[in-house]
Design a protein around this motif. Structure first.
Motif, short mmCIF file in Angstrom:
data_model
loop_
_atom_site.label_atom_id
_atom_site.label_comp_id
_atom_site.label_asym_id
_atom_site.label_seq_id
_atom_site.Cartn_x
_atom_site.Cartn_y
_atom_site.Cartn_z
N UNK A 1 92.76 -10.19 -12.28
CA UNK A 1 91.99 -10.41 -11.32
C UNK A 1 91.10 -11.60 -11.74
N UNK A 2 90.81 -12.33 -10.62
CA UNK A 2 89.71 -13.45 -10.91
C UNK A 2 88.16 -12.83 -10.96
N UNK A 3 87.83 -13.18 -12.17
CA UNK A 3 86.43 -12.75 -12.44
C UNK A 3 85.19 -13.79 -12.72
N UNK A 4 84.21 -13.33 -12.41
CA UNK A 4 82.85 -14.26 -12.73
C UNK A 4 82.46 -13.92 -14.08
N UNK A 5 83.05 -14.54 -14.97
CA UNK A 5 82.72 -14.18 -16.50
C UNK A 5 81.39 -14.53 -16.54
N UNK A 6 80.88 -15.66 -16.45
CA UNK A 6 79.45 -16.27 -16.54
C UNK A 6 78.48 -15.17 -16.06
N UNK A 7 78.73 -14.55 -14.73
CA UNK A 7 78.01 -13.48 -14.14
C UNK A 7 78.04 -12.00 -15.02
N UNK A 8 79.18 -11.88 -15.48
CA UNK A 8 79.35 -10.70 -16.30
C UNK A 8 78.65 -10.87 -17.69
N UNK A 9 78.62 -11.94 -18.28
CA UNK A 9 78.09 -12.37 -19.56
C UNK A 9 76.58 -12.11 -19.28
N UNK B 1 74.89 -10.29 -16.96
CA UNK B 1 74.59 -9.05 -16.77
C UNK B 1 74.72 -8.17 -18.04
N UNK B 2 75.29 -8.57 -19.10
CA UNK B 2 75.38 -8.01 -20.30
C UNK B 2 74.20 -8.26 -21.42
N UNK B 3 73.41 -9.17 -20.75
CA UNK B 3 72.43 -10.04 -21.45
C UNK B 3 72.53 -11.47 -22.19
N UNK B 4 73.63 -11.86 -21.99
CA UNK B 4 73.82 -13.32 -22.68
C UNK B 4 72.83 -14.20 -21.81
N UNK B 5 71.76 -14.62 -22.92
CA UNK B 5 70.58 -15.30 -22.43
C UNK B 5 71.01 -16.59 -21.66
N UNK B 6 72.05 -17.30 -21.93
CA UNK B 6 72.34 -18.82 -21.11
C UNK B 6 72.80 -18.47 -20.15
N UNK C 1 83.77 -19.55 -22.84
CA UNK C 1 84.42 -19.30 -24.20
C UNK C 1 83.20 -18.96 -25.40
N UNK C 2 82.30 -19.88 -25.25
CA UNK C 2 81.35 -19.84 -26.36
C UNK C 2 80.59 -18.73 -26.30
N UNK C 3 80.44 -18.13 -25.12
CA UNK C 3 79.88 -16.56 -24.98
C UNK C 3 80.63 -15.47 -25.51
N UNK C 4 82.04 -15.70 -25.66
CA UNK C 4 83.10 -14.43 -26.13
C UNK C 4 82.55 -13.80 -27.48
N UNK C 5 82.55 -14.80 -28.58
CA UNK C 5 81.94 -14.21 -29.71
C UNK C 5 80.72 -13.59 -29.96
N UNK C 6 79.82 -13.89 -28.86
CA UNK C 6 78.39 -13.18 -28.50
C UNK C 6 78.70 -11.86 -28.41
N UNK C 7 80.04 -11.64 -27.42
CA UNK C 7 79.98 -10.16 -27.07
C UNK C 7 80.22 -9.31 -28.30
N UNK C 8 81.54 -9.89 -29.40
CA UNK C 8 81.80 -9.31 -30.33
C UNK C 8 80.43 -9.14 -31.29
N UNK D 1 77.96 -23.91 -34.52
CA UNK D 1 77.67 -24.73 -33.49
C UNK D 1 77.25 -23.98 -32.29
N UNK D 2 77.31 -22.80 -32.26
CA UNK D 2 77.09 -21.83 -31.30
C UNK D 2 75.71 -21.73 -31.09
N UNK D 3 75.26 -21.69 -29.84
CA UNK D 3 73.75 -21.78 -29.49
C UNK D 3 72.95 -20.74 -29.75
N UNK D 4 73.85 -19.47 -30.43
CA UNK D 4 72.88 -18.24 -30.72
C UNK D 4 73.09 -17.91 -32.28
N UNK D 5 73.99 -19.29 -32.76
CA UNK D 5 73.88 -19.31 -34.20
C UNK D 5 72.56 -19.11 -35.23
#
Length: 230
Positions: A74-82, A84-89, A119-126, A225-229
């Motif tokens: 399905x097509x997802x709003x990944x930025x919105x889902x990130x 919602x999970x607390x990703x500050x950016x 894509x830069x937010x995916x390692x943040x999930x892990x 290089x990630x913003x949350x480093x």
């Protein structure tokens, strides 16, 4: 989420069954049956318990089998889902309904192309949800041949954890990397950027990081290089 986790969450807040039942708008008898496993926990109840007891979204239900495959396509709003999970950016983009972070991560890794910021937010999930259901996640990644993308995301998360001296998280992430190592694929892939040109691919083969090369991915992304480093 099961009855034991529900009980542990209640005790962590030092609430009685009566107090918790009132907060969850159920009877004490019903709550007791849920905690003992005599009644199943519905998704609606779990979502309410998540809010009331301040639980991690990792307790949210995960799709299984064909349902997971259908959700992934399905097509997802990944930025919105990130968000919602607390990703500050992406806090300004958050959707109303959270999904389990393992499900969001798997669905995102299965996309041929993602916005670079997503894509830069995916390692943040892990990194953030290091106690997510990794068995479910790794099974899903293997079914879709996305274990290299997952391995790279976890490698980046591990780099961030080590750079921030979050030793417990770093140790857990290194264990996940060991689990993924035996499933590493030899074929070349990208980190959700399949539309790149042949010129870009040729450049990345010579300039990618050791982690990207190890996971046979064409990507210039690095943990430092990630913003949350920091």
């Amino acid at each position: 989420m099961d009855g034991n986790l529900l009980r542990e969450a209640r005790l962590a807040k030092d609430w009685t069954q009566k107090e918790t039942a009132l907060a969850l708008d159920v009877t004490q008898a019903y709550l007791s049956m849920l905690e003992k496993g005599y009644r199943p926990l519905s998704e609606q109840f779990v979502r309410k318990a998540l809010r009331v007891l301040h639980l991690s979204p990792t307790v949210l239900p995960l799709r299984s089998g064909e349902a997971a495959t259908a959700t992934s396509s399905l097509k997802h709003d990944f930025s919105g889902e990130l968000g919602a999970l607390g990703y500050p950016w992406f806090a300004y983009r958050r959707v109303r309904t959270q999904r389990n972070p393992a499900e969001v991560l798997l669905d995102a890794l299965n996309q041929p192309d993602l916005d670079a910021r997503v894509a830069e937010g995916l390692p943040w999930l892990a990194l953030t949800f290091v106690d997510m259901d990794w068995n479910w996640l790794m099974r899903g990644a293997k079914v879709r041949d996305r274990q290299n993308r997952l391995g790279f995301a976890v490698s980046l998360a591990s780099e961030v954890a080590e750079g921030k001296k979050e030793n417990e998280r770093a140790t857990k992430l290194r264990q996940r990397l060991e689990d993924l190592e035996s499933a590493r694929l030899a074929r070349e892939d990208t980190f959700c950027h399949d539309s790149m040109t042949q010129v870009e691919k040729a450049w990345l083969r010579d300039h990618r990081s050791p982690a990207a090369a190890h996971w046979n991915l064409l990507s210039d992304m690095k943990g430092e290089q990630l913003a949350y480093f920091t």
